[in-house]
Design an enzyme around this catalytic site. Structure first.
Site, PDB file in Angstrom:
ATOM      1  CE  LYS A  16      -1.950  -1.421   3.799  1.00 46.96           C
ATOM      2  NZ  LYS A  16      -1.423  -2.798   3.879  1.00 46.96           N
ATOM      3  CD  GLN A 223      -3.725  -1.982  10.301  1.00 41.16           C
ATOM      4  OE1 GLN A 223      -4.639  -1.174  10.329  1.00 41.16           O
ATOM      5  NE2 GLN A 223      -2.500  -1.629  10.659  1.00 41.16           N
TER       6      GLN A 223
HETATM    7  P1  GDP Z   1       2.201  -2.149   3.084  1.00 44.56           P
HETATM    8  O1  GDP Z   1       2.116  -2.382   4.542  1.00 44.56           O
HETATM    9  O2  GDP Z   1       0.995  -2.599   2.332  1.00 44.56           O
HETATM   10  O3  GDP Z   1       2.562  -0.724   2.719  1.00 44.56           O
HETATM   11  O4  GDP Z   1       3.390  -3.063   2.550  1.00 44.56           O
HETATM   12  P2  GDP Z   1       4.839  -3.265   3.250  1.00 44.56           P
HETATM   13  O5  GDP Z   1       5.657  -2.061   2.974  1.00 44.56           O
HETATM   14  O6  GDP Z   1       4.690  -3.738   4.640  1.00 44.56           O
HETATM   15  O7  GDP Z   1       5.369  -4.518   2.428  1.00 44.56           O
HETATM   16  C1  GDP Z   1       5.468  -4.496   1.040  1.00 44.56           C
HETATM   17  C2  GDP Z   1       6.948  -4.718   0.645  1.00 44.56           C
HETATM   18  O8  GDP Z   1       7.007  -4.999  -0.730  1.00 44.56           O
HETATM   19  C3  GDP Z   1       7.828  -3.491   0.840  1.00 44.56           C
HETATM   20  O9  GDP Z   1       9.102  -3.937   1.194  1.00 44.56           O
HETATM   21  C4  GDP Z   1       7.841  -2.834  -0.527  1.00 44.56           C
HETATM   22  O10 GDP Z   1       9.016  -2.070  -0.776  1.00 44.56           O
HETATM   23  C5  GDP Z   1       7.806  -4.041  -1.417  1.00 44.56           C
HETATM   24  N1  GDP Z   1       7.124  -3.869  -2.708  1.00 44.56           N
HETATM   25  C6  GDP Z   1       6.009  -3.139  -3.011  1.00 44.56           C
HETATM   26  N2  GDP Z   1       5.640  -3.345  -4.295  1.00 44.56           N
HETATM   27  C7  GDP Z   1       6.538  -4.241  -4.807  1.00 44.56           C
HETATM   28  C8  GDP Z   1       6.681  -4.892  -6.072  1.00 44.56           C
HETATM   29  O11 GDP Z   1       5.886  -4.709  -6.991  1.00 44.56           O
HETATM   30  N3  GDP Z   1       7.718  -5.769  -6.200  1.00 44.56           N
HETATM   31  C9  GDP Z   1       8.615  -6.026  -5.191  1.00 44.56           C
HETATM   32  N4  GDP Z   1       9.593  -6.907  -5.410  1.00 44.56           N
HETATM   33  N5  GDP Z   1       8.494  -5.433  -3.992  1.00 44.56           N
HETATM   34  C10 GDP Z   1       7.483  -4.570  -3.793  1.00 44.56           C
HETATM   35  P1  IMO Z   2       0.155  -2.822   7.267  1.00 43.76           P
HETATM   36  O1  IMO Z   2      -0.555  -1.490   7.256  1.00 43.76           O
HETATM   37  C1  IMO Z   2       0.115  -6.988   8.546  1.00 43.76           C
HETATM   38  C2  IMO Z   2      -1.880  -7.862  12.359  1.00 43.76           C
HETATM   39  C3  IMO Z   2      -1.002  -8.321  13.514  1.00 43.76           C
HETATM   40  C4  IMO Z   2      -1.973  -9.227  14.248  1.00 43.76           C
HETATM   41  C5  IMO Z   2      -3.311  -8.492  14.085  1.00 43.76           C
HETATM   42  C6  IMO Z   2      -3.711  -7.648  15.277  1.00 43.76           C
HETATM   43  O2  IMO Z   2       1.637  -2.716   7.262  1.00 43.76           O
HETATM   44  O3  IMO Z   2      -0.386  -3.712   6.200  1.00 43.76           O
HETATM   45  P2  IMO Z   2      -2.821  -5.329  16.212  1.00 43.76           P
HETATM   46  O4  IMO Z   2      -1.463  -4.901  16.712  1.00 43.76           O
HETATM   47  O5  IMO Z   2      -3.307  -4.515  15.048  1.00 43.76           O
HETATM   48  O6  IMO Z   2      -3.847  -5.409  17.296  1.00 43.76           O
HETATM   49  O7  IMO Z   2      -2.612  -6.837  15.694  1.00 43.76           O
HETATM   50  O8  IMO Z   2      -3.166  -7.671  12.929  1.00 43.76           O
HETATM   51  N1  IMO Z   2      -1.464  -6.588  11.751  1.00 43.76           N
HETATM   52  C7  IMO Z   2      -0.858  -6.482  10.548  1.00 43.76           C
HETATM   53  N2  IMO Z   2      -0.437  -7.433   9.695  1.00 43.76           N
HETATM   54  N3  IMO Z   2       0.250  -5.692   8.218  1.00 43.76           N
HETATM   55  C8  IMO Z   2      -0.196  -4.726   9.050  1.00 43.76           C
HETATM   56  O9  IMO Z   2      -0.212  -3.417   8.718  1.00 43.76           O
HETATM   57  C9  IMO Z   2      -0.747  -5.104  10.298  1.00 43.76           C
HETATM   58  N4  IMO Z   2      -1.252  -4.417  11.352  1.00 43.76           N
HETATM   59  C10 IMO Z   2      -1.702  -5.333  12.221  1.00 43.76           C
HETATM   60  O10 IMO Z   2       0.128  -9.012  13.067  1.00 43.76           O
HETATM   61  O11 IMO Z   2      -2.079 -10.456  13.584  1.00 43.76           O
END
Ligand code: GDP
Ligand code: IMO
Ligand code: MG
Length: 427
Positions: A16, A223
């Site tokens: 995201k 999330q």
């Molecule tokens: P979010 O919580 O939804 O914002 O996602 P996170 O940042 O926790 O995890 C997504 C991971 O995937 C991050 O390390 C991003 O840099 C990486 N990422 C996002 N889009 C892509 C993609 O299209 N390809 C690859 N290889 N990595 C990506």
């Molecule tokens: P982003 O925005 C993945 C999960 C936790 C746990 C459950 C409840 O990066 O996608 P909490 O601390 O919210 O009460 O935990 O939700 N969880 C996530 N898992 N990505 C997240 O955020 C999360 N935020 C909470 O691991 O299972």
């Protein structure tokens, strides 16, 4: 005019942050509408990597006004540390607006989050331990402390005292922990108040006026759909509403303003923490996805559980959120596989389910029914358009689109800002 919602389609960590950042050049406001610093959003710009927890991703785009909406729970210490960390890297957060009605995470919320998880033992949710659930619990119980209380030291002191009168009993008598000193908490939070004051605003009003002026507002969910308190895999969920409906409540924007719902969809599936996950792979294939995709938590550093794409979940996300567009991420991670299994339905005790089963008991027993799609061997991380992709990668995307029930309008082929294939405009 247009208010666009961006949600996670699965269990979070779909990418995201990257998607929001990408839209940053086309929007005027980016609003976080729920969750707190349980979120971890990674944005890669050139050789710089940013991990955002509470700040809306829009903070990285100089033209964007980042907004923390009323639906968010804020740990003020964490927020200020995040602001300071970005300032040290040359990113100015002076434009940030914080809703006066957002709730604050207090020290007792963090203490209770940790201790209740410990008491749940094997039944634990696997929370991030950041106090999210207890803070939302107090909000609903009408015992919460809000951002606007920081502006009135008398009220703030009273609210902290009332809350701790009860919570200290629970901490000491039920959980055998040390009580928390209300005077110390007041002192700490008055310190935060000084620094946060200039950012506090009636953000619902600001956004309404912006929409009247034809500004573009992007509502950024934390999330994901399956972590939603109502529509997720309860009780293994977070304590807020990341789904599109939550965007209106958490930003103070009426549903009639929403024009588009973009769901971020990973080309496979991951989950952090406990709870059902039908396509989870506990073998080498799962390890391969984790290593190749870098699937480690941004917030807690935990290994993410990994599995194949689940079309039942994607269809559910389409239905619950009213998805108008999917942004498919991490397609590049799947390069090199001979065949790629995709879950098209579940088998629950011999009965085929094309939708998520009605009860959690059945969902816990759901076994994936797989279809295998041909893989591709080429590295696709340098692709510039959909047509640059190998035919089998294009077919995989089209198959996912068909199964998920909404058009895929952009594809991620790497973490970088430029590693995105645009199919149709998102804003
Ligand atoms: P979010 O919580 O939804 O914002 O996602 P996170 O940042 O926790 O995890 C997504 C991971 O995937 C991050 O390390 C991003 O840099 C990486 N990422 C996002 N889009 C892509 C993609 O299209 N390809 C690859 N290889 N990595 C990506
Ligand atoms: P982003 O925005 C993945 C999960 C936790 C746990 C459950 C409840 O990066 O996608 P909490 O601390 O919210 O009460 O935990 O939700 N969880 C996530 N898992 N990505 C997240 O955020 C999360 N935020 C909470 O691991 O299972
Ligand atoms: Mg994340």
């Amino acid at each position: 005019m247009p208010a666009v919602v961006l949600v996670g389609a699965q269990w979070g960590d779909e990418g995201k942050g990257k998607a929001t950042d990408l839209l940053g050049s086309e929007v005027h406001y980016v609003v976080r509408y729920q969750g707190g610093n349980n979120a971890g959003h990674t944005v890669v710009i050139g050789d710089q990597k940013y991990a955002l927890h509470l700040l809306p991703t829009g903070v990285l785009s100089p033209e964007v006004v980042p907004v923390i909406g009323n639906g968010v729970v804020i740990d003020p210490g964490v927020l200020l540390a995040e602001i300071d960390g970005l300032r040290e890297r040359g990113i100015d957060c002076g434009r940030l607006l914080i809703s006066a009605s957002a709730h604050l995470i207090m020290p007792h919320h963090k203490a209770l989050d940790k201790v209740t998880e410990r008491y749940l033992g094997k039944a634990r949710i696997g929370t991030t331990g950041r106090g999210i659930g207890p803070a939302y619990g107090d909000k609903i119980a009408r015992m919460g402390v809000r951002v606007q209380d920081l502006l009135d030291p008398g009220i703030l002191g009273k609210k902290i005292e009332v809350a701790l009168n009860e919570k200290n009993q629970v901490l000491t008598k039920v959980y055998n922990r040390r009580g928390i000193d209300p005077a110390k908490v007041l002192d700490e939070y008055l310190g935060y108040a000084e620094r946060l004051k200039p950012h506090i605003a009636d953000t619902s009003l600001v956004l309404s006026q912006a929409l009247d002026e034809d500004k573009v507002v992007l509502l950024e969910g934390g999330q994901g759909t399956l972590l939603d308190i109502d529509h997720g895999t309860y009780p293994f969920v977070t304590s807020s509403s990341p789904t599109a409906g939550g965007a209106c409540i958490g930003a103070g924007i009426p549903p009639t303003r929403l024009t588009r719902v973009i769901a971020i969809l990973k080309a496979y599936t991951t989950r952090v923490g406990s709870g059902p996950f039908p396509t989870e792979l506990t073998d080498e294939a799962g390890d391969w996805l984790r290593t190749t995709g870098g699937e480690y938590g941004v917030t807690t550093g935990r290994d993410r559980r990994c599995g194949w794409f689940d079309a039942v979940i994607a269809r559910y996300a389409t239905r619950i959120n009213g998805v108008t567009d999917f942004f498919l991420t991490k397609l590049d991670v799947l390069s090199g596989l001979e065949r790629i299994p995709v879950c098209v339905a579940y088998d629950v005790d011999g009965v085929r389910h094309d939708e998520i089963p009605m009860t959690q008991t059945d969902f816990h027993h759901a076994k994936p029914i797989y279809e295998e799609l041909p893989g591709w061997q080429e590295d696709i991380s340098d692709a510039k358009s959909f047509d640059d992709l190998p035919a089998k990668a294009r077919d995989y995307v089209r198959a996912l689109e068909e199964m998920s029930g909404a058009p895929i309008s952009a594809i991620g082929v790497g973490p970088g800002r430029t590693q995105t294939l645009a199919i149709r405009p998102l804003v």
